[in-house]
Design an enzyme around this catalytic site. Structure first.
Site, PDB file in Angstrom:
ATOM      1  N   CYS A  95       0.902  -1.209   0.105  1.00 41.97           N
ATOM      2  CA  CYS A  95      -0.134  -0.144   0.029  1.00 41.97           C
ATOM      3  C   CYS A  95       0.730   1.286   0.001  1.00 41.97           C
ATOM      4  CB  CYS A  95      -0.988  -0.083   1.012  1.00 41.97           C
ATOM      5  SG  CYS A  95      -2.055   1.463   1.371  1.00 41.97           S
ATOM      6  N   GLU A 414     -22.997   4.750   0.255  1.00 40.32           N
ATOM      7  CA  GLU A 414     -23.387   3.326   0.844  1.00 40.32           C
ATOM      8  C   GLU A 414     -22.404   2.241   0.112  1.00 40.32           C
ATOM      9  OE1 GLU A 414     -25.970   2.295   2.130  1.00 40.32           O
ATOM     10  OE2 GLU A 414     -27.083   4.221   2.193  1.00 40.32           O
TER      11      GLU A 414
END
Length: 444
Positions: A95, A414
Protein backbone atom coordinates in the site's frame (compact mmCIF):
# COMPACT_ATOMS: atom_id res chain seq x y z
CA UNK A 1 -63.14 28.25 7.20
CA UNK A 2 -61.92 25.03 8.67
CA UNK A 3 -61.21 23.60 5.23
CA UNK A 4 -59.37 26.74 4.28
CA UNK A 5 -57.31 26.60 7.44
CA UNK A 6 -56.36 23.02 6.70
CA UNK A 7 -55.30 23.94 3.17
CA UNK A 8 -53.09 26.67 4.54
CA UNK A 9 -51.59 24.27 7.03
CA UNK A 10 -50.01 22.02 4.39
CA UNK A 11 -47.64 24.56 2.82
CA UNK A 12 -46.66 25.72 6.30
CA UNK A 13 -45.92 22.14 7.33
CA UNK A 14 -43.99 21.54 4.13
CA UNK A 15 -41.97 24.69 4.68
CA UNK A 16 -41.26 23.65 8.26
CA UNK A 17 -40.06 20.24 7.11
CA UNK A 18 -37.72 21.86 4.57
CA UNK A 19 -36.30 24.11 7.27
CA UNK A 20 -35.78 21.13 9.58
CA UNK A 21 -34.08 19.20 6.79
CA UNK A 22 -31.81 22.15 6.05
CA UNK A 23 -30.90 22.40 9.73
CA UNK A 24 -29.92 18.71 9.72
CA UNK A 25 -27.82 19.15 6.56
CA UNK A 26 -26.12 22.23 7.97
CA UNK A 27 -25.48 20.36 11.21
CA UNK A 28 -23.79 17.53 9.30
CA UNK A 29 -21.69 20.06 7.38
CA UNK A 30 -20.53 21.68 10.60
CA UNK A 31 -19.77 18.29 12.12
CA UNK A 32 -17.69 17.23 9.11
CA UNK A 33 -15.81 20.55 9.11
CA UNK A 34 -15.07 20.20 12.83
CA UNK A 35 -13.80 16.65 12.34
CA UNK A 36 -11.41 17.80 9.64
CA UNK A 37 -10.14 20.63 11.82
CA UNK A 38 -9.50 18.10 14.58
CA UNK A 39 -7.64 15.91 12.10
CA UNK A 40 -5.53 18.88 11.11
CA UNK A 41 -4.66 19.57 14.75
CA UNK A 42 -3.78 15.97 15.56
CA UNK A 43 -1.96 14.95 12.37
CA UNK A 44 -1.22 18.17 10.54
CA UNK A 45 -3.10 16.89 7.49
CA UNK A 46 -6.47 15.91 6.13
CA UNK A 47 -5.81 12.97 3.86
CA UNK A 48 -7.92 11.29 1.22
CA UNK A 49 -8.94 8.42 3.50
CA UNK A 50 -10.61 10.81 5.93
CA UNK A 51 -12.33 12.53 3.01
CA UNK A 52 -13.82 9.21 1.89
CA UNK A 53 -15.05 8.46 5.40
CA UNK A 54 -16.57 11.91 5.75
CA UNK A 55 -19.83 10.70 4.21
CA UNK A 56 -20.34 8.99 7.59
CA UNK A 57 -19.35 11.64 10.19
CA UNK A 58 -20.46 9.51 13.13
CA UNK A 59 -18.07 6.74 12.14
CA UNK A 60 -15.28 9.14 11.11
CA UNK A 61 -15.25 10.64 14.59
CA UNK A 62 -14.82 7.20 16.16
CA UNK A 63 -12.10 6.25 13.66
CA UNK A 64 -10.14 9.46 14.19
CA UNK A 65 -10.29 9.09 17.95
CA UNK A 66 -8.92 5.55 17.80
CA UNK A 67 -6.18 6.27 15.28
CA UNK A 68 -5.05 9.36 17.16
CA UNK A 69 -4.90 7.39 20.40
CA UNK A 70 -2.78 4.51 19.09
CA UNK A 71 -0.38 6.67 17.06
CA UNK A 72 -0.01 9.87 19.09
CA UNK A 73 -1.24 9.56 22.67
CA UNK A 74 0.60 8.15 25.69
CA UNK A 75 1.46 4.48 25.40
CA UNK A 76 4.28 1.97 25.96
CA UNK A 77 5.81 2.37 22.49
CA UNK A 78 7.81 5.46 21.39
CA UNK A 79 6.28 7.42 18.51
CA UNK A 80 8.87 6.43 15.85
CA UNK A 81 8.24 2.74 16.66
CA UNK A 82 4.51 3.17 16.15
CA UNK A 83 4.84 4.68 12.69
CA UNK A 84 7.48 2.17 11.65
CA UNK A 85 5.17 -0.67 12.68
CA UNK A 86 2.46 0.99 10.59
CA UNK A 87 4.87 1.06 7.64
CA UNK A 88 5.59 -2.65 8.09
CA UNK A 89 1.87 -3.42 8.17
CA UNK A 90 1.02 -1.35 5.09
CA UNK A 91 3.97 -2.78 3.18
CA UNK A 92 2.59 -6.33 3.50
CA UNK A 93 -0.18 -5.23 1.11
CA UNK A 94 2.10 -3.00 -0.98
CA UNK A 95 0.00 0.00 0.00
CA UNK A 96 2.05 2.93 -1.32
CA UNK A 97 -0.40 5.43 0.09
CA UNK A 98 -0.06 4.38 3.74
CA UNK A 99 3.65 3.60 3.48
CA UNK A 100 4.27 7.14 2.27
CA UNK A 101 2.10 8.80 4.91
CA UNK A 102 3.62 6.88 7.82
CA UNK A 103 7.16 7.32 6.47
CA UNK A 104 6.61 11.06 6.53
CA UNK A 105 5.14 10.87 10.04
CA UNK A 106 8.04 8.67 11.15
CA UNK A 107 10.55 11.35 10.16
CA UNK A 108 8.51 14.16 11.71
CA UNK A 109 8.47 12.51 15.12
CA UNK A 110 12.23 12.06 15.09
CA UNK A 111 12.65 8.62 13.49
CA UNK A 112 16.07 7.63 12.15
CA UNK A 113 16.04 8.10 8.33
CA UNK A 114 18.37 5.11 7.96
CA UNK A 115 15.56 2.81 9.09
CA UNK A 116 13.65 3.73 5.92
CA UNK A 117 16.31 2.06 3.81
CA UNK A 118 14.61 -1.24 4.57
CA UNK A 119 13.60 -3.68 7.26
CA UNK A 120 17.18 -4.90 7.66
CA UNK A 121 18.15 -1.39 8.78
CA UNK A 122 15.59 -1.35 11.60
CA UNK A 123 16.42 -2.35 15.21
CA UNK A 124 16.26 -6.10 15.96
CA UNK A 125 13.20 -5.64 18.20
CA UNK A 126 11.18 -4.28 15.29
CA UNK A 127 12.43 -6.99 12.94
CA UNK A 128 11.09 -9.58 15.40
CA UNK A 129 7.58 -8.38 14.55
CA UNK A 130 8.00 -9.39 10.92
CA UNK A 131 6.61 -12.90 11.33
CA UNK A 132 3.48 -12.01 13.27
CA UNK A 133 2.94 -9.10 10.87
CA UNK A 134 3.07 -11.50 7.93
CA UNK A 135 0.76 -14.06 9.52
CA UNK A 136 -1.86 -11.58 10.72
CA UNK A 137 -1.95 -9.86 7.33
CA UNK A 138 -2.47 -12.96 5.20
CA UNK A 139 -3.32 -16.06 7.26
CA UNK A 140 -4.33 -14.90 10.75
CA UNK A 141 -5.55 -18.38 11.74
CA UNK A 142 -1.89 -19.42 11.93
CA UNK A 143 -1.24 -17.01 14.82
CA UNK A 144 -0.07 -19.19 17.69
CA UNK A 145 1.00 -18.98 21.30
CA UNK A 146 4.57 -19.80 20.18
CA UNK A 147 4.72 -16.54 18.21
CA UNK A 148 3.84 -14.59 21.34
CA UNK A 149 6.38 -16.53 23.39
CA UNK A 150 9.15 -15.77 20.89
CA UNK A 151 8.48 -12.04 21.14
CA UNK A 152 8.21 -11.94 24.92
CA UNK A 153 11.26 -14.14 25.58
CA UNK A 154 13.91 -12.93 23.17
CA UNK A 155 16.64 -11.91 25.59
CA UNK A 156 17.71 -8.29 25.31
CA UNK A 157 15.35 -7.74 22.40
CA UNK A 158 12.24 -9.01 24.18
CA UNK A 159 8.97 -7.12 24.14
CA UNK A 160 6.86 -6.38 27.19
CA UNK A 161 3.26 -7.58 27.12
CA UNK A 162 1.94 -3.99 27.02
CA UNK A 163 4.25 -3.09 24.11
CA UNK A 164 3.23 -6.17 22.18
CA UNK A 165 -0.48 -5.47 22.59
CA UNK A 166 -0.07 -1.93 21.26
CA UNK A 167 2.02 -3.25 18.36
CA UNK A 168 -0.63 -5.84 17.50
CA UNK A 169 -3.37 -3.20 17.56
CA UNK A 170 -1.35 -1.00 15.18
CA UNK A 171 -0.66 -3.94 12.85
CA UNK A 172 -4.31 -5.00 12.71
CA UNK A 173 -5.49 -1.41 12.33
CA UNK A 174 -3.22 -0.78 9.34
CA UNK A 175 -3.88 -4.12 7.67
CA UNK A 176 -7.60 -3.40 7.80
CA UNK A 177 -7.08 0.16 6.63
CA UNK A 178 -5.25 -1.19 3.57
CA UNK A 179 -8.47 -2.98 2.64
CA UNK A 180 -10.37 0.29 2.81
CA UNK A 181 -7.72 2.14 0.80
CA UNK A 182 -7.78 -0.40 -2.03
CA UNK A 183 -11.56 -0.81 -1.83
CA UNK A 184 -12.00 2.92 -2.41
CA UNK A 185 -9.21 2.93 -5.02
CA UNK A 186 -7.24 5.51 -3.04
CA UNK A 187 -3.88 3.79 -3.55
CA UNK A 188 -3.97 3.70 -7.36
CA UNK A 189 -5.12 7.32 -7.35
CA UNK A 190 -2.20 8.19 -5.09
CA UNK A 191 0.34 6.41 -7.32
CA UNK A 192 -0.96 8.07 -10.49
CA UNK A 193 -0.63 11.54 -8.92
CA UNK A 194 2.36 10.93 -6.65
CA UNK A 195 4.57 13.44 -8.46
CA UNK A 196 2.81 16.73 -7.83
CA UNK A 197 4.42 20.06 -8.80
CA UNK A 198 6.08 20.60 -5.44
CA UNK A 199 7.02 16.97 -4.77
CA UNK A 200 4.24 16.59 -2.20
CA UNK A 201 1.78 13.69 -2.47
CA UNK A 202 -1.76 14.79 -3.35
CA UNK A 203 -3.36 13.94 -0.03
CA UNK A 204 -5.46 17.07 0.16
CA UNK A 205 -8.44 17.51 -2.12
CA UNK A 206 -12.07 18.63 -1.88
CA UNK A 207 -14.72 16.15 -0.86
CA UNK A 208 -18.46 16.42 -1.23
CA UNK A 209 -19.46 15.70 2.37
CA UNK A 210 -22.69 13.77 2.77
CA UNK A 211 -23.88 15.11 -0.61
CA UNK A 212 -24.04 18.54 0.94
CA UNK A 213 -21.62 20.18 -1.53
CA UNK A 214 -19.39 21.12 1.36
CA UNK A 215 -15.96 22.37 0.37
CA UNK A 216 -13.72 20.56 2.81
CA UNK A 217 -10.68 22.68 3.69
CA UNK A 218 -7.37 21.87 2.04
CA UNK A 219 -4.02 22.28 3.72
CA UNK A 220 -0.43 21.99 2.64
CA UNK A 221 0.85 23.48 5.87
CA UNK A 222 3.85 21.82 7.43
CA UNK A 223 2.60 19.54 10.20
CA UNK A 224 5.76 19.31 12.27
CA UNK A 225 4.53 21.87 14.78
CA UNK A 226 1.49 19.71 15.50
CA UNK A 227 2.79 16.17 15.34
CA UNK A 228 5.01 16.42 18.41
CA UNK A 229 2.11 17.53 20.58
CA UNK A 230 0.15 14.66 22.10
CA UNK A 231 -3.20 16.35 21.97
CA UNK A 232 -6.55 14.73 22.52
CA UNK A 233 -9.03 15.04 19.67
CA UNK A 234 -11.22 16.96 22.07
CA UNK A 235 -8.51 19.42 23.14
CA UNK A 236 -9.36 23.12 22.99
CA UNK A 237 -7.84 25.28 20.28
CA UNK A 238 -8.34 28.63 18.65
CA UNK A 239 -10.93 27.69 16.03
CA UNK A 240 -10.90 31.08 14.34
CA UNK A 241 -7.14 30.97 13.88
CA UNK A 242 -7.33 27.44 12.49
CA UNK A 243 -10.08 28.33 10.02
CA UNK A 244 -8.11 31.34 8.80
CA UNK A 245 -5.05 29.15 8.36
CA UNK A 246 -7.04 26.55 6.45
CA UNK A 247 -8.52 29.21 4.17
CA UNK A 248 -5.08 30.68 3.53
CA UNK A 249 -3.65 27.24 2.76
CA UNK A 250 -6.51 26.54 0.37
CA UNK A 251 -5.87 29.81 -1.50
CA UNK A 252 -2.17 29.00 -1.75
CA UNK A 253 -2.96 25.56 -3.13
CA UNK A 254 -5.33 27.00 -5.74
CA UNK A 255 -2.63 29.41 -6.87
CA UNK A 256 -0.16 26.55 -7.21
CA UNK A 257 -2.66 24.59 -9.27
CA UNK A 258 -3.23 27.61 -11.52
CA UNK A 259 0.49 28.03 -12.11
CA UNK A 260 0.74 24.34 -12.91
CA UNK A 261 -2.01 24.57 -15.53
CA UNK A 262 -0.41 27.61 -17.10
CA UNK A 263 3.08 26.19 -17.38
CA UNK A 264 1.98 22.56 -17.93
CA UNK A 265 5.35 21.44 -16.64
CA UNK A 266 6.29 19.69 -13.46
CA UNK A 267 8.63 21.39 -11.07
CA UNK A 268 11.75 19.26 -10.82
CA UNK A 269 12.88 18.21 -7.36
CA UNK A 270 16.52 17.89 -6.45
CA UNK A 271 18.22 14.50 -6.22
CA UNK A 272 17.88 14.36 -2.44
CA UNK A 273 14.09 14.78 -2.63
CA UNK A 274 13.91 12.15 -5.37
CA UNK A 275 15.75 9.63 -3.20
CA UNK A 276 13.42 10.44 -0.29
CA UNK A 277 10.35 9.93 -2.50
CA UNK A 278 11.67 6.58 -3.73
CA UNK A 279 12.27 5.54 -0.14
CA UNK A 280 8.67 6.38 0.75
CA UNK A 281 7.15 4.77 -2.30
CA UNK A 282 8.81 1.34 -2.25
CA UNK A 283 6.97 -0.95 0.20
CA UNK A 284 8.92 -4.04 -0.90
CA UNK A 285 11.96 -3.02 1.15
CA UNK A 286 9.96 -3.44 4.36
CA UNK A 287 8.82 -7.03 3.84
CA UNK A 288 10.35 -10.50 3.77
CA UNK A 289 8.94 -13.65 2.21
CA UNK A 290 6.92 -11.76 -0.43
CA UNK A 291 5.39 -15.00 -1.71
CA UNK A 292 3.54 -15.57 1.56
CA UNK A 293 -0.06 -14.57 0.86
CA UNK A 294 -3.68 -15.43 1.57
CA UNK A 295 -4.65 -19.06 1.10
CA UNK A 296 -8.16 -20.43 1.10
CA UNK A 297 -9.11 -21.34 4.62
CA UNK A 298 -10.22 -24.96 4.71
CA UNK A 299 -11.46 -26.93 7.67
CA UNK A 300 -9.04 -29.79 8.27
CA UNK A 301 -8.19 -32.19 11.02
CA UNK A 302 -4.94 -30.43 11.90
CA UNK A 303 -5.20 -28.40 15.09
CA UNK A 304 -3.90 -25.18 13.56
CA UNK A 305 -6.62 -25.30 10.90
CA UNK A 306 -9.50 -25.79 13.29
CA UNK A 307 -12.32 -23.31 12.95
CA UNK A 308 -12.21 -20.40 15.37
CA UNK A 309 -15.56 -20.56 17.19
CA UNK A 310 -16.76 -17.26 18.56
CA UNK A 311 -18.64 -19.12 21.31
CA UNK A 312 -15.24 -20.15 22.70
CA UNK A 313 -13.50 -16.78 22.35
CA UNK A 314 -15.41 -13.63 21.46
CA UNK A 315 -14.63 -9.93 21.37
CA UNK A 316 -17.41 -9.08 23.83
CA UNK A 317 -16.58 -11.71 26.45
CA UNK A 318 -12.83 -12.12 26.10
CA UNK A 319 -10.95 -9.85 23.68
CA UNK A 320 -12.38 -6.56 24.92
CA UNK A 321 -11.48 -7.06 28.57
CA UNK A 322 -7.97 -8.38 27.80
CA UNK A 323 -6.93 -5.61 25.44
CA UNK A 324 -8.44 -2.95 27.68
CA UNK A 325 -6.52 -4.29 30.68
CA UNK A 326 -3.16 -4.44 28.89
CA UNK A 327 -3.57 -1.23 26.86
CA UNK A 328 -5.72 1.18 28.83
CA UNK A 329 -8.92 2.47 27.15
CA UNK A 330 -8.18 1.03 23.69
CA UNK A 331 -10.89 -1.60 24.20
CA UNK A 332 -13.54 1.10 24.58
CA UNK A 333 -12.32 2.95 21.49
CA UNK A 334 -12.26 -0.20 19.35
CA UNK A 335 -15.64 -1.31 20.64
CA UNK A 336 -17.07 2.08 19.71
CA UNK A 337 -15.78 1.62 16.15
CA UNK A 338 -17.37 -1.80 15.81
CA UNK A 339 -20.70 -0.57 17.14
CA UNK A 340 -20.61 2.63 15.11
CA UNK A 341 -20.08 0.98 11.73
CA UNK A 342 -22.89 -1.53 12.22
CA UNK A 343 -25.35 1.08 13.47
CA UNK A 344 -24.83 3.66 10.72
CA UNK A 345 -28.08 4.76 9.05
CA UNK A 346 -28.11 2.99 5.70
CA UNK A 347 -30.34 1.55 3.03
CA UNK A 348 -28.63 -1.77 3.81
CA UNK A 349 -30.74 -3.91 6.13
CA UNK A 350 -29.34 -5.14 9.42
CA UNK A 351 -29.50 -8.70 8.03
CA UNK A 352 -27.39 -7.69 5.04
CA UNK A 353 -24.80 -5.96 7.22
CA UNK A 354 -24.58 -9.01 9.46
CA UNK A 355 -24.19 -11.25 6.39
CA UNK A 356 -21.26 -9.13 5.17
CA UNK A 357 -19.63 -9.19 8.61
CA UNK A 358 -20.06 -12.93 9.15
CA UNK A 359 -18.95 -13.76 5.60
CA UNK A 360 -15.65 -11.92 6.11
CA UNK A 361 -15.09 -13.74 9.39
CA UNK A 362 -15.97 -17.02 7.68
CA UNK A 363 -13.34 -16.67 4.93
CA UNK A 364 -10.85 -15.89 7.72
CA UNK A 365 -11.75 -19.07 9.63
CA UNK A 366 -14.15 -17.64 12.23
CA UNK A 367 -17.61 -19.15 12.66
CA UNK A 368 -20.75 -18.33 14.65
CA UNK A 369 -22.68 -21.40 15.80
CA UNK A 370 -25.90 -19.42 16.12
CA UNK A 371 -25.84 -18.07 12.54
CA UNK A 372 -27.45 -19.69 9.51
CA UNK A 373 -24.81 -19.31 6.78
CA UNK A 374 -27.35 -19.98 4.05
CA UNK A 375 -28.30 -16.35 4.68
CA UNK A 376 -24.97 -15.29 3.17
CA UNK A 377 -25.78 -16.86 -0.20
CA UNK A 378 -29.33 -15.59 0.02
CA UNK A 379 -28.45 -11.95 0.78
CA UNK A 380 -25.12 -11.47 -0.99
CA UNK A 381 -24.97 -11.73 -4.76
CA UNK A 382 -22.02 -13.64 -6.17
CA UNK A 383 -20.23 -10.58 -7.56
CA UNK A 384 -20.60 -8.80 -4.21
CA UNK A 385 -19.14 -11.83 -2.39
CA UNK A 386 -16.17 -11.88 -4.77
CA UNK A 387 -15.58 -8.19 -4.18
CA UNK A 388 -15.83 -8.49 -0.39
CA UNK A 389 -13.45 -11.43 -0.27
CA UNK A 390 -10.90 -9.72 -2.54
CA UNK A 391 -10.86 -6.49 -0.54
CA UNK A 392 -10.76 -8.27 2.82
CA UNK A 393 -8.21 -11.01 2.05
CA UNK A 394 -5.93 -9.91 -0.80
CA UNK A 395 -6.62 -6.23 -1.57
CA UNK A 396 -3.22 -5.49 -3.12
CA UNK A 397 -3.46 -8.23 -5.75
CA UNK A 398 -6.60 -6.69 -7.17
CA UNK A 399 -5.20 -3.13 -7.15
CA UNK A 400 -8.46 -1.79 -8.57
CA UNK A 401 -11.18 -4.19 -7.37
CA UNK A 402 -13.97 -4.97 -9.82
CA UNK A 403 -17.05 -3.38 -8.32
CA UNK A 404 -20.25 -5.43 -8.24
CA UNK A 405 -22.87 -4.59 -10.87
CA UNK A 406 -25.37 -3.85 -8.12
CA UNK A 407 -23.20 -0.96 -6.92
CA UNK A 408 -24.31 1.15 -9.87
CA UNK A 409 -27.62 1.61 -8.04
CA UNK A 410 -26.02 2.70 -4.77
CA UNK A 411 -24.95 6.12 -3.60
CA UNK A 412 -21.27 6.71 -2.99
CA UNK A 413 -21.87 6.79 0.76
CA UNK A 414 -23.50 3.34 0.61
CA UNK A 415 -20.53 1.86 -1.22
CA UNK A 416 -18.18 3.43 1.33
CA UNK A 417 -20.33 1.92 4.09
CA UNK A 418 -19.70 -1.56 2.66
CA UNK A 419 -15.94 -0.88 2.62
CA UNK A 420 -16.13 0.32 6.23
CA UNK A 421 -17.87 -2.92 7.22
CA UNK A 422 -15.14 -4.91 5.46
CA UNK A 423 -12.42 -2.96 7.25
CA UNK A 424 -13.92 -3.29 10.72
CA UNK A 425 -14.81 -6.97 10.36
CA UNK A 426 -11.25 -7.72 9.25
CA UNK A 427 -9.84 -5.64 12.11
CA UNK A 428 -11.87 -7.56 14.68
CA UNK A 429 -10.90 -10.91 13.14
CA UNK A 430 -7.16 -10.18 13.37
CA UNK A 431 -7.52 -8.93 16.93
CA UNK A 432 -9.41 -12.06 17.96
CA UNK A 433 -6.66 -14.34 16.67
CA UNK A 434 -3.87 -12.27 18.24
CA UNK A 435 -5.61 -11.79 21.59
CA UNK A 436 -6.51 -15.47 21.81
CA UNK A 437 -2.83 -16.36 21.30
CA UNK A 438 -1.84 -13.89 24.02
CA UNK A 439 -4.45 -15.38 26.35
CA UNK A 440 -3.10 -18.87 25.72
CA UNK A 441 0.42 -17.65 26.51
CA UNK A 442 -0.72 -16.03 29.76
CA UNK A 443 -2.50 -19.15 31.06
CA UNK A 444 0.12 -21.63 29.86
Amino acid sequence: MIICANKMEYPLRSQCQRVQKQVVVNGEKERVSLLFVKALVSRGSVDAVFQQMASHPQYLESFLRTQHYILHMDGPLPLPYRHYIAIMAAARHHCNYLVYLHSAQFLRVGGDPLWLQGLEAAPPRLRLLDHINKVLAHQPWLTACSHIQTLLKSGEQCWSLAELVQAVVILAHCHALCSFVFGCDTDSDFVSRSKSPNGTPPTYCPFDAANGNTNVPQSFATPSEHIRRRRSLDSSCDMICLKERIQKSQEQHEKREERHLQTQTLQQTDSEEEEEMMCFADPSRFITDPDFCYQEFARREEDHFQVFRVQDYSWEDHGFSLVNRLYSDIGHLLDDRFRSVTSLPSMHSSDLKRAIWNYIHCVLGIRYDDYDYSEVNHLLERDLKLYIKAVACFPDTTKTPVCPLSWALLKGSERIHVNLLIMEARLQAELLYALRAITQYMIA
